[in-house]
Design an enzyme around this catalytic site. Sequence first.
Site, PDB file in Angstrom:
ATOM      1  N   ASP A 102     -22.540 176.104  31.753  1.00 16.63           N
ATOM      2  CA  ASP A 102     -22.968 177.354  31.556  1.00 16.63           C
ATOM      3  C   ASP A 102     -23.191 178.245  32.995  1.00 16.63           C
ATOM      4  O   ASP A 102     -24.266 177.667  33.461  1.00 16.63           O
ATOM      5  CB  ASP A 102     -24.123 177.636  30.706  1.00 16.63           C
ATOM      6  CG  ASP A 102     -23.576 176.807  29.182  1.00 16.63           C
ATOM      7  OD1 ASP A 102     -22.561 176.410  28.960  1.00 16.63           O
ATOM      8  OD2 ASP A 102     -24.495 177.277  28.350  1.00 16.63           O
ATOM      9  N   LYS A 165     -21.128 184.281  27.212  1.00 14.37           N
ATOM     10  CA  LYS A 165     -22.699 183.842  26.403  1.00 14.37           C
ATOM     11  C   LYS A 165     -23.528 185.032  26.826  1.00 14.37           C
ATOM     12  O   LYS A 165     -23.336 185.641  28.138  1.00 14.37           O
ATOM     13  CB  LYS A 165     -22.824 182.783  27.262  1.00 14.37           C
ATOM     14  CG  LYS A 165     -24.451 182.366  27.184  1.00 14.37           C
ATOM     15  CD  LYS A 165     -24.757 180.700  27.550  1.00 14.37           C
ATOM     16  CE  LYS A 165     -26.108 180.623  27.457  1.00 14.37           C
ATOM     17  NZ  LYS A 165     -26.669 179.195  28.164  1.00 14.37           N
ATOM     18  N   LYS A 199     -21.191 182.876  22.670  1.00 20.85           N
ATOM     19  CA  LYS A 199     -22.637 182.108  22.726  1.00 20.85           C
ATOM     20  C   LYS A 199     -23.865 183.132  22.820  1.00 20.85           C
ATOM     21  O   LYS A 199     -23.938 183.418  24.053  1.00 20.85           O
ATOM     22  CB  LYS A 199     -22.561 180.797  23.707  1.00 20.85           C
ATOM     23  CG  LYS A 199     -24.015 180.291  23.665  1.00 20.85           C
ATOM     24  CD  LYS A 199     -24.096 179.035  24.530  1.00 20.85           C
ATOM     25  CE  LYS A 199     -25.206 178.396  24.741  1.00 20.85           C
ATOM     26  NZ  LYS A 199     -25.323 177.170  25.646  1.00 20.85           N
TER      27      LYS A 199
END
Length: 258
Positions: A102, A165, A199
């Site tokens: 990430d 995300k 996400k």
Amino acid sequence: MSDLKAAALRALKLMDLTTLNDDDTDAKVISLCHDAKTAVGNTAAICIYPRFIPIAKKTLREQGTPEVRIATVTNFPHGNDDIDIAVAETKAAVAYGADEVDVVFPYRALMAGDEKVGFELVKQCKEACGDILLKVIIETGELKEEALIKKASQICIEAGADFIKTSTGKVPVNATPEYARMMLEVIRDMGVAETVGFKPAGGVRTAEDAAAYLAMADEILGDNWVDARHYRFGASSLLTNLLNTLEVSDDVADPTAY
């Protein structure tokens, strides 16, 4: 099973169970790994700092859940615009054995009008990842404006992101339904639903929260889109609430209220 229980079970299996605190220790990460294994199934992944990947891998293997994926973070949490550092951190994360990375998008550079550095950073980090999933955190709560959130999402997707995300969980405003809708609409409108996931992270704390996010994804991208390859929740305190909703009495440590 009630609709809420069904959503809770669905959400649990989509969780990236997270601890990203300055005072994290091996013991806390071992506890997180234990929490990822529940009586009703495992979380999709855990999300930890890179230095804890070896102990997490060992713990997950020893407890019989090697399929729980290990996600880690790079260029975190500030989203600086130094591409070389972001790429070096990403390569190091891969070398440590991360299954997923990430990375934080250089969102301040985009706010200042620079679209190129974000594209190049994501592109090079994806090259460093190879087949490893790259999730890109755009920090919606700092971008705030729909035009910027959609532009950041588009840049990430064009540069090769596997997921977009919302948030690091380290700023005042993290995931919100409003921001989630904007990002899901970009995935739909660009026609990339097969290859790009979403996400929400930070602020998803209850089964009701999770159910609302899942219903939105079903509405925008269809009933069959949500699965662990296309959808994750970045959270920690959510797990206890989901287990309570499912009436499962697991003793879950709560690393933060992420």
